[in-house]
Design a protein around this motif. Structure first.
Motif, PDB file in Angstrom:
ATOM      1  N   CYS A   1      -6.452  -5.758   4.417  1.00 12.06           N
ATOM      2  CA  CYS A   1      -5.423  -6.480   4.980  1.00 12.06           C
ATOM      3  C   CYS A   1      -5.181  -6.466   6.213  1.00 12.06           C
ATOM      4  O   CYS A   1      -4.435  -6.715   7.147  1.00 12.06           O
TER       5      CYS A   1
ATOM      6  N   ILE B   1       0.067   4.398   5.158  1.00 12.55           N
ATOM      7  CA  ILE B   1      -0.954   4.001   4.451  1.00 12.55           C
ATOM      8  C   ILE B   1      -2.061   4.905   4.386  1.00 12.55           C
ATOM      9  O   ILE B   1      -2.322   5.628   5.496  1.00 12.55           O
TER      10      ILE B   1
ATOM     11  N   LEU C   1      -6.924   2.016  -2.066  1.00 15.54           N
ATOM     12  CA  LEU C   1      -5.820   2.001  -1.042  1.00 15.54           C
ATOM     13  C   LEU C   1      -6.314   1.751   0.281  1.00 15.54           C
ATOM     14  O   LEU C   1      -6.031   0.963   1.250  1.00 15.54           O
ATOM     15  N   THR C   2      -7.522   2.632   0.727  1.00 15.01           N
ATOM     16  CA  THR C   2      -8.262   2.471   1.934  1.00 15.01           C
ATOM     17  C   THR C   2      -8.870   1.167   2.050  1.00 15.01           C
ATOM     18  O   THR C   2      -8.954   0.444   2.874  1.00 15.01           O
TER      19      THR C   2
ATOM     20  N   GLN D   1      -1.879   9.467   1.334  1.00 12.20           N
ATOM     21  CA  GLN D   1      -1.374   8.953   2.669  1.00 12.20           C
ATOM     22  C   GLN D   1      -2.356   9.447   3.714  1.00 12.20           C
ATOM     23  O   GLN D   1      -2.487  10.702   3.806  1.00 12.20           O
TER      24      GLN D   1
ATOM     25  N   PHE E   1      -8.068  -1.497   0.260  1.00  8.77           N
ATOM     26  CA  PHE E   1      -7.144  -2.415   0.373  1.00  8.77           C
ATOM     27  C   PHE E   1      -6.440  -2.586   1.515  1.00  8.77           C
ATOM     28  O   PHE E   1      -6.083  -3.722   2.281  1.00  8.77           O
ATOM     29  N   GLY E   2      -6.258  -1.473   2.500  1.00  7.50           N
ATOM     30  CA  GLY E   2      -5.823  -1.511   3.725  1.00  7.50           C
ATOM     31  C   GLY E   2      -6.819  -2.401   4.599  1.00  7.50           C
ATOM     32  O   GLY E   2      -6.576  -3.018   5.591  1.00  7.50           O
TER      33      GLY E   2
ATOM     34  N   SER F   1       0.711  -1.239   0.160  1.00  8.70           N
ATOM     35  CA  SER F   1      -0.015   0.193  -0.190  1.00  8.70           C
ATOM     36  C   SER F   1       0.661   1.170  -0.027  1.00  8.70           C
ATOM     37  O   SER F   1       0.664   2.252  -0.709  1.00  8.70           O
TER      38      SER F   1
END
Length: 439
Positions: free
Chosen positions: A124, A328, A117-118, A83, A120-121, A71
């Motif tokens: 994860c 991230i 990306l949020t 970010q 994806f975070g 990320s």
């Protein structure tokens, strides 16, 4: 029958008058739709991570650090400026006069990266929320709409930010208060009507997709006795102090010139992986409850459930600190409310007989006010998210005490402190009190 003065008639008939409204209204509708889709996808991402944990409790030891590393690498390479929470970038964008510099903080590209990306975070196991990112996404959409029209409009970033909060939580009043208290510190007369209508339209668009709901459901928590009122100073001061500690750690990590700063800047991908690994260890210690937004755990605590571990609040706080300093994309709104819920539940041992739901509700607002130092936004957003207007006075008092406790230990407002790194003179005075050039 009253007749409008000639100059008012000319204004209402003018093309620029309606063009500006079309920019705000269409932007607000778009923000509402994207916020609703973002919310649904975030739920799916968290559900996917829970399936992984159910299949392999030790899976996060590999997935979370690898996901954090990827990320940060993708954010730095393709979406610089995405970010973190996104609210500091949005505050900074309001104070930038150079359009090229503003584009590096609020743009369609940034919005796309922020959402992807949020999500994806969350997939994860990051301890992040989608609400702060929705603020940056909303500001980016309104700013892009203004630029696409060929003109610059005052208040687009402010309106987009407020619309993002309103649509993310289904809390229109909180969106407006957030715009006044946290984003602008004032409400410009020229743009107030447009901001209000943008928030309303964003909320309507979100409601059309998600329906009329309260974020945490209905809370019947009340305060009926003198002993119950003791929960107000306890949750306000205790939550505010811990919220201030959280804010101080995150800001210090961003500004420190010591080992943490050298690692995060010199080896950002490896540093993010280390943060992810530590979060996975906290996840094991918490029974895998500290991942994601914390929404389910906070809702369980509000309902009086006992299967959330007593360590949840502090471990969730640690996981949120690590997620915040890792680099991230992801917000702290929802995780902070979850931390406050856990802290409130812990305080039930000190006040036996006081309903746990009452302590959880007050803990949420006390801790959140300590983190963001925006007491009005804190109590309004919690009140709207739980549909509990009977607790308005206790929530107000708790928010003020939480704010005061955080200020007492010298904590800076976290969003405004972090926004300084996105301004040309990071070491200058705080952006509070400066006059924004929001176009």
């Amino acid at each position: 029958m009253a007749i409008l003065p000639p100059h008012h008639v000319r204004v209402w008939r003018s093309l620029p008058h309606w063009r500006s409204r079309l920019v705000f209204w269409s932007g607000g509708a778009t923000v509402g739709v994207i916020a609703a889709l973002f919310a649904m996808l975030a739920d799916e991402a968290q559900a996917g991570f829970r399936l992984l944990v159910a299949a392999s409790p030790y899976g996060p030891l590999l997935l979370t650090p690898a996901g954090f590393a990827l990320s940060v690498a993708v954010a730095r390479r393709f979406f610089p400026g995405s970010q973190g929470s996104g609210i500091p970038q949005t505050i900074a964008a309001r104070h930038l006069t150079d359009d090229a510099a503003r584009q590096r903080l609020v743009s369609v590209r940034i919005a796309l990266g922020k959402v992807l990306l949020t999500l994806f975070g969350l997939l994860c196991g990051a301890s992040v929320g989608r609400e702060g990112p929705t603020v940056q996404v909303g500001a980016s959409i309104l700013h892009a709409a203004g630029r696409a029209s060929g003109r610059h409009y005052q208040g687009v970033i402010l309106a987009g930010s407020a619309a993002g909060v309103a649509a993310a939580f289904n809390t229109p009043l909180a969106g407006i208060v957030f715009a006044i208290e946290e984003m602008s510190r004032s409400f410009e007369q020229k743009t107030s009507g447009l901001v209000l209508t943008t928030v309303i339209i964003a909320g309507m668009a979100s409601l059309a997709l998600l329906g009329n709901y309260t974020y945490f459901g209905y809370s019947g928590a009340t305060i009926v006795s003198l002993k119950d009122w003791l929960a107000v100073p306890l949750c306000g001061l205790g939550g505010g102090l811990l919220g201030g500690v959280f804010s101080r750690i995150v800001v210090a990590a961003a500004r420190s010139k010591g080992r943490v700063q050298s690692l995060s800047r010199g080896y950002p991908v490896a540093f993010a992986a280390c943060c992810g690994f530590l979060i996975a260890l906290l996840g094991l210690a918490s029974g895998n409850t500290i991942y994601g937004t914390g929404y389910h755990e906070a809702r369980q605590l509000l309902a009086g459930a006992s299967d959330v571990p007593a360590s949840f609040g502090l471990l969730k706080m640690g996981a949120t600190i690590l997620s915040s300093i890792s680099g991230i994309p992801g917000g702290i709104f929802a995780p902070s409310l979850a931390v406050g819920a856990g802290i409130g539940a812990n305080l039930s041992d000190l006040l036996p007989g006081v309903p746990v739901g009452t302590l959880v509700l007050l803990g949420m607002v006390g801790y959140f006010a300590g983190v963001v130092q925006a007491p009005i936004t804190s109590f309004v957003i919690v009140m709207e998210m739980t549909d509990n207007h009977a607790m308005a006075i206790p929530l107000m008092a708790t928010a003020l005490l939480g704010y005061g406790a955080s200020r007492f230990i010298g904590t800076e407002p976290i969003y405004h402190a972090l926004s300084q790194s996105f301004l040309p003179n990071p070491s200058g005075a705080s952006s509070r009190g400066t006059k924004p050039d929001d176009h």
